[in-house]
Design a protein around this motif. Structure first.
Motif, short mmCIF file in Angstrom:
data_model
loop_
_atom_site.label_atom_id
_atom_site.label_comp_id
_atom_site.label_asym_id
_atom_site.label_seq_id
_atom_site.Cartn_x
_atom_site.Cartn_y
_atom_site.Cartn_z
N SER A 55 0.81 -1.21 0.00
CA SER A 55 0.00 0.00 0.00
C SER A 55 0.85 1.27 0.00
O SER A 55 0.31 2.36 -0.01
CB SER A 55 -0.93 0.01 1.21
N LYS A 56 2.16 1.11 0.01
CA LYS A 56 3.11 2.23 0.01
C LYS A 56 2.86 3.17 1.19
O LYS A 56 3.00 4.37 1.07
CB LYS A 56 3.06 2.97 -1.32
N ALA A 57 2.48 2.59 2.31
CA ALA A 57 2.27 3.36 3.53
C ALA A 57 3.62 3.71 4.14
O ALA A 57 4.51 2.87 4.24
CB ALA A 57 1.44 2.56 4.53
N VAL A 58 3.77 4.96 4.52
CA VAL A 58 5.01 5.42 5.11
C VAL A 58 4.66 6.13 6.42
O VAL A 58 3.75 6.94 6.46
CB VAL A 58 5.75 6.38 4.16
N GLY A 59 5.40 5.82 7.46
CA GLY A 59 5.15 6.49 8.73
C GLY A 59 5.83 5.76 9.86
O GLY A 59 6.59 4.81 9.66
N VAL A 60 5.53 6.20 11.07
CA VAL A 60 6.12 5.63 12.27
C VAL A 60 5.70 4.17 12.43
O VAL A 60 6.51 3.32 12.80
CB VAL A 60 5.73 6.45 13.51
N GLY A 61 4.45 3.86 12.16
CA GLY A 61 3.97 2.48 12.28
C GLY A 61 4.73 1.52 11.39
O GLY A 61 5.07 0.41 11.81
N THR A 62 5.03 1.96 10.18
CA THR A 62 5.81 1.13 9.26
C THR A 62 7.20 0.86 9.83
O THR A 62 7.70 -0.26 9.77
CB THR A 62 5.94 1.81 7.89
N ALA A 63 7.80 1.88 10.38
CA ALA A 63 9.14 1.73 10.96
C ALA A 63 9.13 0.76 12.13
O ALA A 63 10.02 -0.09 12.25
CB ALA A 63 9.68 3.08 11.39
N VAL A 64 8.12 0.84 12.98
CA VAL A 64 8.04 -0.05 14.14
C VAL A 64 7.84 -1.49 13.70
O VAL A 64 8.52 -2.40 14.17
CB VAL A 64 6.90 0.40 15.09
N ILE A 65 6.92 -1.72 12.78
CA ILE A 65 6.65 -3.08 12.31
C ILE A 65 7.87 -3.66 11.60
O ILE A 65 8.23 -4.81 11.80
CB ILE A 65 5.40 -3.10 11.41
N THR A 66 8.53 -2.85 10.79
CA THR A 66 9.73 -3.31 10.09
C THR A 66 10.84 -3.66 11.08
O THR A 66 11.52 -4.68 10.93
CB THR A 66 10.23 -2.24 9.10
N THR A 67 11.01 -2.84 12.10
CA THR A 67 12.03 -3.10 13.10
C THR A 67 11.73 -4.38 13.88
O THR A 67 12.62 -5.22 14.08
CB THR A 67 12.15 -1.91 14.07
N LEU A 68 10.48 -4.54 14.32
CA LEU A 68 10.12 -5.76 15.04
C LEU A 68 10.28 -7.00 14.16
O LEU A 68 10.78 -8.04 14.62
CB LEU A 68 8.68 -5.66 15.54
N PHE A 69 9.88 -6.89 12.90
CA PHE A 69 10.05 -8.01 11.98
C PHE A 69 11.53 -8.36 11.84
O PHE A 69 11.91 -9.53 11.87
CB PHE A 69 9.45 -7.66 10.62
N GLY A 70 12.37 -7.36 11.71
CA GLY A 70 13.81 -7.59 11.59
C GLY A 70 14.40 -8.25 12.82
O GLY A 70 15.22 -9.17 12.71
N PHE A 71 13.99 -7.81 14.01
CA PHE A 71 14.51 -8.43 15.22
C PHE A 71 14.08 -9.88 15.34
O PHE A 71 14.87 -10.75 15.72
CB PHE A 71 14.05 -7.65 16.46
N TYR A 72 12.83 -10.17 15.04
CA TYR A 72 12.37 -11.56 15.12
C TYR A 72 13.06 -12.41 14.07
O TYR A 72 13.39 -13.57 14.31
CB TYR A 72 10.86 -11.65 14.97
N LEU A 73 13.26 -11.85 12.90
CA LEU A 73 13.87 -12.61 11.82
C LEU A 73 15.34 -12.89 12.11
O LEU A 73 15.82 -14.00 11.93
CB LEU A 73 13.73 -11.85 10.50
N ALA A 74 16.06 -11.91 12.57
CA ALA A 74 17.49 -12.05 12.80
C ALA A 74 17.82 -12.74 14.12
O ALA A 74 18.90 -13.29 14.27
CB ALA A 74 18.15 -10.69 12.77
N ARG A 75 16.88 -12.69 15.07
CA ARG A 75 17.10 -13.27 16.40
C ARG A 75 18.38 -12.72 17.03
O ARG A 75 19.25 -13.46 17.48
CB ARG A 75 17.13 -14.79 16.35
N THR A 76 18.50 -11.41 17.05
CA THR A 76 19.65 -10.75 17.65
C THR A 76 19.59 -10.87 19.16
O THR A 76 18.65 -11.44 19.72
CB THR A 76 19.66 -9.25 17.27
N GLY A 77 20.57 -10.28 19.82
CA GLY A 77 20.60 -10.31 21.27
C GLY A 77 19.44 -9.57 21.89
O GLY A 77 19.04 -9.85 23.03
N ALA A 78 18.87 -8.62 21.18
CA ALA A 78 17.73 -7.86 21.68
C ALA A 78 16.43 -8.64 21.55
O ALA A 78 15.41 -8.23 22.10
CB ALA A 78 17.61 -6.54 20.93
#
Length: 62
Positions: free
Chosen positions: A21-44
């Motif tokens: 949907s080409k949505a841009v905003g704070v919500g997109t950044a939060v969801i992308t960050t959470l997705f990245g952390f779960y995907l990468a399984r970093t120390g955080a």
């Protein structure tokens, strides 16, 4: 009736919808960050897992 879905799958679906949907905003950044952390399984990831579990437990169940 109980329905469970993994956080990784949920964030992946939300991210795909936001990208389509080409949505841009704070919500997109939060969801992308959470997705990245779960995907990468970093120390955080352990801290994020705990926060997400606490949020899930805060939701009232029938």
């Amino acid at each position: 009736m109980t329905f469970t879905i993994s956080a990784l799958l949920l964030f992946g679906i939300l991210l795909a919808m936001l990208v389509r949907s080409k949505a841009v905003g704070v919500g997109t950044a939060v969801i992308t960050t959470l997705f990245g952390f779960y995907l990468a399984r970093t120390g955080a990831a352990e801290s994020i897992d705990q926060i997400m579990a606490d949020l899930a437990n805060a939701i009232p169940k029938d």
